[in-house]
Scaffold this active site. Structure first.
Site, PDB file in Angstrom:
ATOM      1  N   LYS A 121      -6.470   7.385   9.198  1.00 44.89           N
ATOM      2  CA  LYS A 121      -5.997   8.391   7.506  1.00 44.89           C
ATOM      3  C   LYS A 121      -7.248   8.905   7.251  1.00 44.89           C
ATOM      4  O   LYS A 121      -6.522  10.269   6.459  1.00 44.89           O
ATOM      5  CB  LYS A 121      -5.806   6.467   6.659  1.00 44.89           C
ATOM      6  CG  LYS A 121      -4.701   5.934   7.408  1.00 44.89           C
ATOM      7  CD  LYS A 121      -4.561   5.125   6.620  1.00 44.89           C
ATOM      8  CE  LYS A 121      -2.973   3.929   6.994  1.00 44.89           C
ATOM      9  NZ  LYS A 121      -3.478   2.441   6.683  1.00 44.89           N
ATOM     10  N   GLN A 128      -5.278  -0.779   1.717  1.00 46.10           N
ATOM     11  CA  GLN A 128      -5.157  -1.810   3.412  1.00 46.10           C
ATOM     12  C   GLN A 128      -4.948  -3.521   3.807  1.00 46.10           C
ATOM     13  O   GLN A 128      -5.695  -4.006   2.461  1.00 46.10           O
ATOM     14  CB  GLN A 128      -6.806  -1.647   4.622  1.00 46.10           C
ATOM     15  CG  GLN A 128      -5.868  -1.619   6.205  1.00 46.10           C
ATOM     16  CD  GLN A 128      -5.279  -0.886   6.140  1.00 46.10           C
ATOM     17  OE1 GLN A 128      -4.584   0.377   5.841  1.00 46.10           O
ATOM     18  NE2 GLN A 128      -4.201  -1.153   7.418  1.00 46.10           N
ATOM     19  N   ASP A 163       2.143   3.609  -1.060  1.00 42.53           N
ATOM     20  CA  ASP A 163       2.635   2.843   0.232  1.00 42.53           C
ATOM     21  C   ASP A 163       3.330   2.244  -0.507  1.00 42.53           C
ATOM     22  O   ASP A 163       4.424   1.842   0.562  1.00 42.53           O
ATOM     23  CB  ASP A 163       1.315   1.892   0.214  1.00 42.53           C
ATOM     24  CG  ASP A 163       0.921   1.381   0.911  1.00 42.53           C
ATOM     25  OD1 ASP A 163       1.408   2.080   2.694  1.00 42.53           O
ATOM     26  OD2 ASP A 163      -0.163   0.974   1.422  1.00 42.53           O
TER      27      ASP A 163
HETATM   28  N1  GUN Z   1      -1.279  -3.125   7.492  1.00 40.74           N
HETATM   29  C1  GUN Z   1      -0.510  -2.482   8.377  1.00 40.74           C
HETATM   30  N2  GUN Z   1       0.220  -1.082   7.700  1.00 40.74           N
HETATM   31  C2  GUN Z   1      -0.259  -1.362   6.628  1.00 40.74           C
HETATM   32  C3  GUN Z   1       0.441   0.230   5.980  1.00 40.74           C
HETATM   33  O1  GUN Z   1       0.859   0.652   6.291  1.00 40.74           O
HETATM   34  N3  GUN Z   1      -0.176   0.340   4.340  1.00 40.74           N
HETATM   35  C4  GUN Z   1      -0.643  -0.470   4.343  1.00 40.74           C
HETATM   36  N4  GUN Z   1      -1.695  -0.278   2.977  1.00 40.74           N
HETATM   37  N5  GUN Z   1      -1.319  -1.803   4.734  1.00 40.74           N
HETATM   38  C5  GUN Z   1      -1.046  -1.790   6.145  1.00 40.74           C
END
Ligand code: GUN
Length: 288
Positions: A53, A97, A120
């Site tokens: 990211k 996350q 998100d």
């Molecule tokens: N863990 C796995 N996929 C994601 C996601 O799209 N967002 C977040 N915050 N955590 C994740």
């Protein structure tokens, strides 16, 4: 029929080029979009996602903040960090996350995020906006899937769709987005009866299981010309793979996504898109 490839590399590059344009416009008015990530604990897969990211953000000119916290970090301390980020005018997007360690109440933490910075789309406010069909910040994986379908002009109106996943990140928001486009959607999971029958009658299948021993989609489970979107990430004989027995499904489907090179790239691109959307919205709100 041999399926045509739904190429996440091509579509994510298209999304990223739009993001670069939006970053340039924001820069011209003195705004540098900034994404803050929060990782609690030392799960190696989560750490890899976070690194990707940050790399993606740098590539398109988005600034980043990287908060890495010990697995013992307390709920109250995490709350305090989220509040700091919520109140920081230089931060436009916050990504916590998931999964969080089991001693932390995930819903409580997600609920404390500013909905304007919730890149998100997981705060109760943004979930409600999604249900109402007016969300600006939508969960990245489902909105990435919709981008793929749109790019290849695959119209889901009237299709029977089967989603094998019921999570807040994938299955539930995708149900809403597909319903909005007039699909008839069935969500399947580990307790679903007659899964094979449901899969065989589907026009579009989205699988997000990520465990090949528990679930592998093979050609004998699908009908001719089905569209197949693979969200799974699994390892098979040391190789990265999805939920599909790709070579056999490809011989029968009309469209198919690869792993790697499919939905995963879209999830990453949509996070960048959400970050510039949040930055533009916050900038507009602050200038009122
Ligand atoms: N863990 C796995 N996929 C994601 C996601 O799209 N967002 C977040 N915050 N955590 C994740």
């Amino acid at each position: 029929m041999v399926a045509r490839l739904i190429d996440g590399k091509v579509v994510s590059a298209d999304v990223k080029s739009r993001v670069i344009g939006a970053v340039r416009e924001l820069k011209a008015i003195g705004v540098r979009p900034c994404l803050a990530t929060v990782l609690v604990g030392d799960d190696p897969a989560s750490a890899t996602y976070i690194e990707s990211k940050h790399k993606d953000a740098k590539e398109v000119g988005i600034l980043t903040r990287d908060h890495r916290l010990a697995a013992t970090f307390k709920q109250k301390e995490l709350h305090e960090l989220v509040q700091l980020l919520n109140n920081d005018p230089e931060v436009h997007g916050i990504l916590v996350q998931l999964p969080l360690p089991s001693h932390i109440d995930e819903f409580d933490i997600l609920s404390s995020l500013s909905p304007m910075k919730d890149v998100d789309g997981l705060t109760p406010y943004n979930v409600g906006m999604l249900q109402s069909g007016i969300a600006a910040l939508k969960p990245c994986t489902p909105s990435g899937i919709m981008e793929l379908l749109d790019y290849y002009k695959i119209d889901v109106g009237g299709m029977d769709v089967v989603i094998v996943n019921r999570s807040n990140l994938v299955g539930k928001p995708l149900l809403i987005l597909l319903l909005e486009r007039d699909a008839t959607v069935t969500i399947c999971h580990s307790k679903t009866k007659d899964l094979k029958e449901k899969l065989r009658s589907a026009d579009l299948i989205v699988t997000a299981v990520g465990n090949r021993r528990r679930f592998t989609l093979t050609a004998n489970m699908i009908k001719e010309d089905v569209v197949v979107i693979d969200v799974g990430i699994a390892r098979l004989n040391g190789k990265l793979t999805g939920d599909l027995d790709f070579d056999s499904v490809k011989q029968k489907a009309s469209w198919i996504t690869p792993v790697p090179g499919g939905v995963g790239l879209m999830t990453r691109a949509m996070l960048l898109k959400n970050t510039v959307t949040a930055a533009a919205f916050i900038t507009r709100e602050m200038s009122k």
